[in-house]
Design a protein around this motif. Structure first.
Motif, PDB file in Angstrom:
ATOM      1  N   GLU A 112       0.750  -0.998   0.188  1.00  0.00           N
ATOM      2  CA  GLU A 112      -0.039   0.065   0.142  1.00  0.00           C
ATOM      3  C   GLU A 112       0.879   1.312   0.014  1.00  0.00           C
ATOM      4  OE1 GLU A 112      -2.500  -0.265   3.295  1.00  0.00           O
ATOM      5  OE2 GLU A 112      -3.603  -1.857   2.551  1.00  0.00           O
ATOM      6  N   LYS A 113       0.636   2.088  -0.811  1.00  0.00           N
ATOM      7  CA  LYS A 113       1.344   3.548  -0.979  1.00  0.00           C
ATOM      8  C   LYS A 113       1.390   4.152   0.340  1.00  0.00           C
ATOM      9  CE  LYS A 113       2.271   2.316  -5.167  1.00  0.00           C
ATOM     10  NZ  LYS A 113       3.460   1.549  -5.509  1.00  0.00           N
ATOM     11  N   GLU A 114       0.041   4.036   0.971  1.00  0.00           N
ATOM     12  CA  GLU A 114       0.052   4.694   2.166  1.00  0.00           C
ATOM     13  C   GLU A 114       1.146   4.388   3.308  1.00  0.00           C
ATOM     14  OE1 GLU A 114      -2.439   3.433   0.868  1.00  0.00           O
ATOM     15  OE2 GLU A 114      -3.513   4.966  -0.014  1.00  0.00           O
ATOM     16  N   LYS A 115       1.546   3.297   3.176  1.00  0.00           N
ATOM     17  CA  LYS A 115       2.585   2.853   4.137  1.00  0.00           C
ATOM     18  C   LYS A 115       4.065   3.601   3.790  1.00  0.00           C
ATOM     19  CE  LYS A 115       5.184  -1.251   6.209  1.00  0.00           C
ATOM     20  NZ  LYS A 115       5.006  -2.640   6.168  1.00  0.00           N
ATOM     21  N   LEU A 116       4.277   3.644   2.541  1.00  0.00           N
ATOM     22  CA  LEU A 116       5.370   4.413   2.097  1.00  0.00           C
ATOM     23  C   LEU A 116       5.276   5.935   2.428  1.00  0.00           C
ATOM     24  CD1 LEU A 116       6.027   2.701  -1.175  1.00  0.00           C
ATOM     25  CD2 LEU A 116       7.300   2.429   0.835  1.00  0.00           C
TER      26      LEU A 116
END
Length: 564
Positions: A467-471
């Motif tokens: 998930e891009k949110e984690k990055l």
């Protein structure tokens, strides 16, 4: 005509295949021919033949060749795996290479620098290169395993009994240390450490156990549990090799062991003996001078960061500081800077504790506090030796800091290290030591904070969806998160089933500008200095690590482990 059209015409691809390759190309960011191979529109052999055709190169398959050990010694296994290139023939000053990517000019330039030979690339399939490397790694491992089995067999069944807990007398220790099985075991441990490119060997005694651990790419891994009753004999053997007092078991001792490999390469181990509750613990640091034969472009610095360092060290005076914990690569960074600056017209003097490597053309001093040769004493003497550049191994106290600062203000470039968590806190550390604020502001050119992270094995790493949110939550920009390719470790023969191979640095570089100088003069907090540095474009170590994640060089877990 473009290369894409070349491969379409050469391989006779139809419109459906072209569309499939273009989709792969958009997803992975690969060039057209590589994308065609990745999605199996063309085979590995066709890709090899196309590269050979396009670049007018011969094709070769290394796993079918008999390559002598002498030729293989021109490159280490790690470099072959990294660049996917294998040396197979030498003629004059030319090194013939089997290459999966024969058009990789930066890799060929690196090999030219490492070997001193002119690389002549030949196109080869990746599977053939991997098969060749696998056979070499496996044969070396099997050879060493067999040697260890033979050594253990020589010791007999009685040698695996637990120690009674009684210390043997000095005479029997010396006699035991010269026994063939003990000598063979110690030699095998050292040989295996060199082969695996270990940075440290830990030999640790416990109440009912005795183990050997290697530090591989920054992480300790157990490799052997020798029979407990050999503890005293093995440690005595190492003391003899390091020319230490075999009878002294109550105080720490330090020495060195010199080793010469069959290839004629000389290496050194720095040996530290520490008395513990159940015996003496030995830690041996491998000092491999060839590992320092890198220029600053090979430290893993981002382009902008490299430019900042280059600007700082090209100034005729001032201080350049490197900070980080023990084992974070500070010595490698400083020595790389010294090698960049080391020229015939420059006088360089260093005070180190200890001197890890001898550098040609550099005047190196080993600090010996017991006889009065301290860092301040060495620095005072340097100033009477007409120096241009001074390296102080570590600024430990106010006296050393004051002399270093004053040297930087009187026309000398001073390089040194401190132990702080990041670059901005180095400035407040100097102020807290008692150095005047105006001296710190006017003397420090730049500060580099660094950590070492493990690189993913290029052979077996596997892409994962995340998930891009984690990055983004880690600090990555939304734009970078969208185009990042995240990988995870898998494990293969090339990386000893670990999933990581080699290490790289993450860096934080603070350049002391006029605005930063103003903050120092008014004793601003670390937070204020950091905010101003970030405003002026400083990348934190976390941000440097995120860039390496986005390129598939390392993992999220590794960056979370090493940066804050």
């Amino acid at each position: 005509m473009s290369l894409a059209q070349d491969i379409i015409d050469w391989a006779g691809l139809d419109s459906d295949q072209v569309a499939q390759v273009k989709k792969q190309q958009a997803d992975k960011g690969e060039e057209f021919a590589r994308a065609a191979m990745s999605c199996k529109v063309i085979s590995e052999a066709q890709y090899r033949d196309f590269m050979a055709h396009t670049l007018a190169l011969p094709a070769v398959e290394p796993h079918l060749l008999h390559v002598s050990d002498k030729i293989l010694e021109t490159m280490d296994i790690k470099s072959m795996q990294k660049y996917r290139m294998v040396p197979f023939y030498i003629k004059g000053r030319n090194l013939y290479l089997a290459c999966f990517e024969p058009d990789n000019m930066p890799a060929l330039d690196d090999i030219r620098f490492m070997t001193g030979l002119t690389p002549l690339p030949h196109a080869a399939t990746l599977s053939s290169i991997n098969e060749f490397l696998h056979s070499k790694v496996s044969s070396e491992s099997q050879e060493d395993f067999g040697d260890i089995e033979d050594a253990l067999a020589d010791m007999g069944e009685d040698d695996v009994e637990f120690d009674s807990g009684e210390e043997s007398d000095d005479a029997s220790s010396l006699e035991d240390a010269s026994q063939a099985p003990v000598v063979k075991m110690v030699n095998l441990i050292i040989k295996d450490a060199i082969r695996k490119k270990t940075s440290d060997i830990h030999i640790e005694p416990y109440e009912k156990d005795f183990r050997v651990r290697f530090r591989l790419d920054g992480m300790l891994k157990e490799v052997m549990r020798p029979p407990l009753r050999l503890k005293n004999a093995m440690i005595s053997r190492l003391k003899i090799m390091a020319r230490l007092n075999i009878a002294e078991k109550r105080v720490p001792q330090d020495g060195r062991i010199k080793v010469k490999t069959p290839a004629g390469k000389e290496m050194e181990f720095r040996v530290s003996i520490l008395p513990t509750l159940f015996g003496e613990k030995v830690v041996m640091r491998l000092l491999d001078k060839s590992a320092l034969k890198v220029d600053m472009t090979q430290l893993g610095l981002e382009k902008e960061a490299l430019e900042k360092i280059t600007d700082a060290i090209q100034k005729p005076y001032g201080m350049f500081l490197v900070t980080g914990p023990t084992g974070s690569g500070k010595t490698t960074t400083l020595y790389s800077v010294i090698m960049e600056l080391n020229q015939e017209g420059v006088n360089i003097s260093t005070a180190e504790d200890p001197v890890e490597f001898s550098l040609k053309g550099v005047n190196q001093v080993q600090v010996m506090e017991e006889v009065g040769l301290t860092f301040p004493a060495a620095l005072r003497s340097f100033l009477r030796q007409d120096p241009d550049i001074i390296l102080v191994g570590e600024i430990r106290d106010l006296e050393t800091a004051q002399i270093a600062v004053k040297s930087a203000l009187t026309g000398h470039l001073v390089l040194s290290t401190l132990h702080t968590n990041d670059a901005p806190s180095t400035l407040t550390r100097l102020l807290n030591m008692g150095v005047d604020d105006f001296l710190v502001a006017s003397s420090v050119n730049a500060i580099v904070a660094q950590r070492l992270i493990r690189r993913l094995c290029p052979i077996c790493k596997r892409r994962v969806d995340i998930e891009k949110e984690k990055l983004i939550n880690m600090g990555m920009s939304e734009e970078l998160a969208e185009k990042s390719e995240v990988y995870e470790p898998v494990g293969c023969d090339e990386c000893n089933q670990i999933g990581y191979k080699g290490r790289a640095g993450v860096y934080e570089i603070l350049v002391v500008t006029e605005d930063i100088q103003s903050l120092i003069l008014r004793h601003a907090t670390v937070i204020e200095i950091r905010d101003k540095a970030l405003e002026q474009g400083m990348l934190t170590m976390r941000q440097s690590g995120l860039l390496k994640i986005s390129r598939g060089d390392t993992t999220i877990d590794e960056i979370l482990r090493t940066t804050a």
